[in-house]
Enzyme design. Structure first.
Site, mmCIF file in Angstrom:
data_model
loop_
_atom_site.group_PDB
_atom_site.id
_atom_site.type_symbol
_atom_site.label_atom_id
_atom_site.label_comp_id
_atom_site.label_asym_id
_atom_site.label_seq_id
_atom_site.Cartn_x
_atom_site.Cartn_y
_atom_site.Cartn_z
ATOM 1 N N GLU C 59 0.809 -1.219 0.000
ATOM 2 C CA GLU C 59 0.000 0.000 0.000
ATOM 3 C C GLU C 59 0.843 1.270 0.000
ATOM 4 O O GLU C 59 0.502 2.238 -0.673
ATOM 5 C CB GLU C 59 -0.939 0.038 1.219
ATOM 6 C CG GLU C 59 -2.151 -0.876 1.105
ATOM 7 C CD GLU C 59 -1.805 -2.329 1.321
ATOM 8 O OE1 GLU C 59 -0.689 -2.593 1.829
ATOM 9 O OE2 GLU C 59 -2.629 -3.192 0.992
ATOM 10 N N HIS C 128 -11.791 -5.071 8.141
ATOM 11 C CA HIS C 128 -12.536 -4.863 6.901
ATOM 12 C C HIS C 128 -13.751 -3.971 7.100
ATOM 13 O O HIS C 128 -14.570 -3.845 6.211
ATOM 14 C CB HIS C 128 -12.989 -6.213 6.331
ATOM 15 C CG HIS C 128 -11.867 -7.060 5.807
ATOM 16 N ND1 HIS C 128 -10.905 -7.610 6.619
ATOM 17 C CD2 HIS C 128 -11.547 -7.434 4.545
ATOM 18 C CE1 HIS C 128 -10.035 -8.307 5.881
ATOM 19 N NE2 HIS C 128 -10.404 -8.214 4.619
#
Lengths: 439, 373, 323
Positions: C59, C128
């Site tokens: 990322e 999540h």
């Protein structure tokens, strides 16, 4: 020739002091730019300091072993370069002490001549900071408060605790006259409104009664009021005079009195100031404080100040005896007492007689002004109306100020237009500038 | 510590050239260097060092919070800096003052950051795409890689035109080779075959941490682990720095993908002026590297090539002049206006920020000015 | 036409890609797979693998290289696969992306968009279902927006891509499959504006993203009980459109701020403090916040107790009205 000082720099991002370990030069030495002059020890390491100046060492200002604060000058160097520096040099001095002092004086100002130590002084030692001086803003309270109504276009200004109080007392905020400096509704406003409401205002609109008529016998207080009004109205030719005045300073004065320990626990209101104003105005216009008879006019050299008070049974006018002898505080206490007694219905006939001049407070009803009727035996009655924010011209600019109308009715048999006007103008001028009472 | 046997070297510490078959291609490059280029190399190294030392002195005189010295690392910076082409993008870390000079960024511009006037100091567009210094270790390796990926997307690498194809070079130190971002940069560079040269100046110290704490293997072998062609060179040798960088930049711009150079050099000074290397380094090591100074050996080489004493004197005089101008320039740097706080946070207008700025301006105006400040 | 928010985002991205060939899409799985939520479905096929490409699983690298690409003149639209995975990129976002324009003193613009699916209500596992807005709202230099409807999603993603400065685009993943009307000929309001999506007079209800549809439900119920609720969709988390919020709070006199994120030191805290300061004289009640609890996001079976619910929001309204 100029003298320069080298202040101890912060060499390690936030250091506050250093110990002088070893001088590498002594007074009289010729030194060049960047020549190492001293070794110091900081919390982080041993550091050599190079001279920012070229010239002759004039003085070592700290000793080996000293712990010196960042920013303190450690050495003075005389710049004996032939070229004069761009800015004005420091005055030549007979001895070192003086030289250092003079150098200190010129050092901070010269452009780039004596470079100020720039950076790393964030981590200061315990210097006590002081507040920087600010420009006085003309009306600080106005800035914080008065701007609000215009900027925010809000009809009702009231802080949450006041809203809570209003709710508890059953007061509708939109009906309350605000007396706060910024146009906000104060605690007192809510309380006095609640009292008035109790006395004379209907909260609910009742339905139409079934009967077509209700008959109320005329007797007691109502009969007395009626006859007094008729006597007054038809005997004395009434003249009413009005003046609008900027009463902001009175409101500020009232606010300060409220905050003063001297007046703690005592009810303070603009009415108090107006009463004082009337007494002062009477001194200057004595004939307004008199009684008419066909044969003679008796000018009273004392003031028994009548205050119109609404009671459940009707209007009465008790008076404060010899009000002209009372201090501000005593007067405030007397007025409060008078109101309380009236509300309780306990005013004595003695208290209601021998008044010499009267004030009626229409502002507490939310009314701007009116044409009051004289109390029989008197030749002047003053009406205090609402004091509220209105546009007013101050030094050529339109501003929001606390404006009120001072109204007064006179018996034209005694008081002519010029005296009437002067009296009302005097009262109004005190409302505009309470300091006149210091006269 | 001796150089590893893999390290390429042309100009030896005594000023003579090394020989060997494996060095042939680099000798050829060096022979192609003109006198003006050699002059520029020497001049840049000497003057940058002089300005660098003066900057350190100014810090000790309270004119900067911090100075970041590059003394000792001039050769790999100048050599590599001169080997890039005008169309290449250069991403420095924060110690590449020689490369900055080659791109027209002055020491004064660099000092403005250290003095607290700016976080940047120049517009890369005005300096042949020499980017701003990045103080967070290793972060910029990703920016450089992304930029190089952009070159690829533009089709400006691998056309076969070595004169015009573009490449990117990114400078970083031994400490940065431990940062995740540096590794991610190599992953991305390799994955997209980006035209980038990773130039590692291994100056052997990350503040007080010796390079052996960063890695148990020579650092150039890390890149090899990603499949990136990598070499190790003597970073105090300006000639090999030039030759190798030119070769690898050309490889990158020709579409061969990322390349990696580890230049072995030494941080002669402290990490910054807040650091004290005497607390963790020994004098012997310092002396070892001082004897391998990049400028000294190059001067000998130039002398042997016929450069005159007048030339060397002239360079020293120019250095003195520039140092003097630099000093006055630093002392004349003013104070920024507080309105600068709010500028360029966004390039588009921001109402909330404008209101904050207006508030501060009004607040500061409400104070009676203090005398003498 | 009724479309899902996912499709609206897909269409919006398509429109942006077609309008400017400097727009790129990058992230994990965005190419052939079209993203784990299919937001970028079909785009690689249409615009080619140069413009829509998969990145390695890194990322920080996604954001860092995007910065480099923007320096080169591109307009990269990054996808961070899930809210809980943005943290490795946190340094690149806050020390670099947010500050580079400032550092360059006007000589650089970074038109980078970072799309992040966020929020709960999908029963997913750890990491999540996060709501990390506060970390980024606190960082100057970033712009944060979040669409609550498909129509807004379609237009706001295009606005974000056109913006010259970095934008973090929070996509309420629990709304991805909800259908809504999207009018592709009628742009929605500027992405930095809040919207009064339901007018009312008694209390202002503020929220963004997924919670807005819950706020509309709450307003319906409250109306049936005699309370008129005004619902404001924040849309722009940074900068906040204070004018709209202040006007609403001033007119109703009561405000309730809602968010999925934990309440401690949150975007809601900033809204509450600022409204109290600016509407002090007209507030009838303190500004009340309804937020997630100050714990890590719990296992999914507990999320309905953890996240603000219709009842919790109604309860807050009751408390506000009781003052």
């Amino acid at each position: 020739m100029a003298l320069f000082q080298f202040p101890l720099p912060d060499v390690g991002e936030g250091l506050t002091e250093a110990e002088i370990v070893a001088w590498r030069v002594k007074p009289g030495d010729q030194i060049s730019l960047n020549q190492v002059v001293v070794e110091i020890e900081t919390a982080k390491s041993l550091v050599e300091l190079p001279s920012p100046f070229e010239g002759t060492v004039e003085a070592l200002l700290v000793n080996e072993g000293d712990t010196v604060e960042v920013g303190a000058p450690i050495i003075t160097v005389k710049d004996d370069s032939p070229e004069p520096p761009a800015a004005a040099p420091a005055a030549p001095a007979a001895d070192v002490e003086e030289a250092v002092h003079d150098a200190e004086a010129t050092i901070a100002q010269d452009e780039g001549e004596q470079p100020a130590n720039l950076v790393g002084y964030g981590a200061q030692s315990d210097d006590k900071p002081t507040r920087r001086k600010r420009y006085a803003s003309a009306d600080k309270a106005e800035e914080s408060g008065a701007k609000l109504p215009i900027q925010d276009s809000v009809p009702i200004l009231a802080k949450p605790p006041i809203r809570k109080l209003a709710k508890e007392m059953g007061v509708t905020l939109s009906e309350v006259s605000p007396s706060g400096i910024g146009g906000e509704i104060t605690r007192d406003d809510v309380i006095s409104h609640a009292e008035q409401v109790k006395v004379f205002k209907n909260i609910d609109t009742p339905g139409w009664p079934k009967e077509r008529e209700e008959v109320i016998p005329v007797k007691g207080v109502r009969k007395a009021i009626a006859s007094a009004m008729v006597k007054s109205m038809f005997e004395a030719p009434h003249v009413s005079v009005f003046v609008d005045v900027d009463a902001t300073r009175t409101m500020e004065f009232v606010k300060r009195l409220k905050a003063s320990p001297e007046f703690a626990g005592i009810r303070i209101s603009p009415l108090l100031v107006m009463v004082k104003a009337m007494i002062w105005a009477v001194q200057r216009n004595p004939t307004v404080n008199s009684t008419w008879s066909d044969k003679e006019i008796t000018v009273h050299h004392y003031v028994n100040m009548g205050v119109a008070a609404a009671t459940p049974r009707g209007l009465i006018v008790p008076n404060v005896k010899d009000a002209h002898t009372l201090s501000l505080r005593e007067l405030a206490v007397a007025l409060e007492q008078l109101t309380v007694t009236a509300r309780e219905g306990k005013t004595s006939p003695e208290e209601m007689s021998n008044g010499t001049i009267t004030i009626t407070n229409l502002g507490s009803f939310g009314v701007d002004t009116g044409t009051p009727i004289l109390n029989p035996g008197e030749v002047t009655i003053v009406a205090l109306g609402t004091i509220k924010p209105k546009p007013w011209v101050v030094e050529g600019e339109v501003q929001s100020r606390m404006v009120t109308t001072v109204a007064a009715s006179f018996d034209h048999r005694v008081v002519d237009g010029d005296v009437a006007s002067r009296f009302v103008a005097d009262v109004a001028s005190v409302m505009e500038e309470p300091a006149l009472l210091l006269d | 510590m001796p150089l590893s046997p893999d390290a390429l070297q042309l100009l030896q510490p005594d000023g003579t050239l090394a020989t060997g078959d494996h060095l042939e291609p680099y000798h050829a490059v060096i022979q192609g260097l003109g006198e003006d280029q050699l002059e520029l190399m020497y001049r840049t190294m000497v003057i940058t060092r002089a300005l660098d030392l003066e900057a350190g002195t100014l810090q000790r005189q309270g004119q900067m919070a911090l100075w970041v010295p590059s003394v000792g690392q001039e050769a790999c910076q100048v050599g590599s800096g001169m080997a890039t082409r005008r169309q290449d993008a250069v991403f420095p870390a924060y110690r590449e003052h020689s490369v900055a000079r080659l791109h027209g960024v002055s020491m004064l511009q660099i000092v403005r950051m250290m003095r607290g006037l700016t976080h940047g100091g120049w517009d890369p567009k005005d300096h042949d795409n020499f980017r701003l210094y990045t103080l967070v270790i290793g972060s910029h390796t990703l920016h450089a890689t992304g930029y190089a990926m952009g070159i690829g997307l533009d089709g400006k690498a691998g056309t076969g035109n070595v004169e015009e194809d573009e490449a990117t070079i990114v400078y970083f130190g031994d400490g940065a080779t431990s940062q995740g971002d540096t590794h991610e940069a190599m992953v991305y560079a390799q994955s997209y075959q980006a035209p980038i040269v990773f130039f590692l100046q291994n100056n052997h110290w990350a503040i007080s941490t010796p390079v052996r704490v960063q890695s148990r293997t020579p650092l150039y072998q890390r890149a090899a682990g990603y499949g990136i062609p990598s070499v190790q060179i003597d970073g105090n040798d300006v000639l090999i720095s030039y030759a190798i960088t030119q070769q690898m930049m050309n490889q990158a711009r020709s579409g061969a993908g990322p390349q990696f150079i580890e230049a072995l050099t030494y941080r002669i000074g402290a990490h910054t002026t807040s650091d004290d290397p005497t607390k963790y380094r020994d004098d012997e090591e310092l002396r070892f590297w001082q004897e391998r100074d990049p400028i000294g050996r190059f001067r000998v080489y130039l002398g042997d090539k016929g450069f005159s004493e007048e030339f060397f004197d002239q360079v020293d005089e120019q250095a003195r002049d520039e140092v003097s101008d630099f000093r006055s320039g630093v002392l004349a740097l003013g104070k920024p206006d507080s309105s600068q706080i709010f500028q360029h946070v966004y390039s588009a207008a921001n109402k909330n920020l404008d209101e904050e700025a207006a508030w501060l301006a009004e607040f500061e105006d409400s104070f009676v000015p203090e005398g003498g400040h | 036409m009724a479309t899902t928010m996912a499709k609206a985002l897909n269409d919006g991205l398509r429109a942006a890609m077609a309008a400017d060939d400097k727009v790129l899409i990058l992230g994990e799985e965005v190419g052939q797979l079209g993203g784990v939520f299919r937001i970028t479905e079909g785009l690689q096929k249409e615009f080619g693998p140069q413009r829509v490409f998969d990145t390695p699983l890194a990322e920080s690298g996604i954001v860092g290289t995007a910065i480099g690409m923007a320096m080169r003149g591109y307009r990269p639209v990054c996808e961070i696969q899930f809210d809980g995975f943005v943290y490795p990129a946190f340094d690149q976002i806050t020390t670099q992306l947010a500050k580079l324009t400032y550092r360059h003193e006007g000589s650089l613009q970074l038109p980078v968009v970072i799309r992040i699916p966020y929020g709960g209500h999908i029963g997913a596992v750890e990491h999540h279902q996060e709501s990390p807005e506060a970390y980024f709202a606190h960082t100057a230099g970033l712009t944060l927006v979040s669409p609550a409807t498909a129509h807004d999603a379609y237009w706001m993603i295009q606005d974000a891509i056109k913006n010259p400065d970095p934008v973090i685009f929070f996509e309420p993943k629990s709304r991805y499959w909800q259908k809504g009307e999207v009018d592709t000929s009628n742009p929605s309001a500027d992405m930095n504006k809040a919207l009064v999506v339901r007018p009312g007079t008694d209390v202002t209800l503020i929220g963004h993203g997924a919670i807005v549809s819950m706020l509309m439900q709450v307003a319906e119920i409250a109306e049936g009980e005699g309370t008129s609720v005004e619902v404001v969709d924040l849309r722009s988390i940074s900068p906040i459109d204070w004018d709209t919020l202040v006007n609403s709070a001033r007119s109703t006199g009561r405000a309730v701020v809602t968010q999925e994120a934990p309440g401690n030191v949150s975007v809601g805290s900033e809204i509450a403090a600022t409204l109290a300061e600016r509407t002090f004289y007209t507030l009838e009640a303190p500004v009340i916040r309804v937020s997630g609890f100050d714990t890590p996001f719990p296992p999914a079976q507990l999320e309905s107790s953890y996240l603000p619910s219709v009842d919790r929001i109604l309860d807050a309204i009751d408390r506000a009205m009781a003052y």
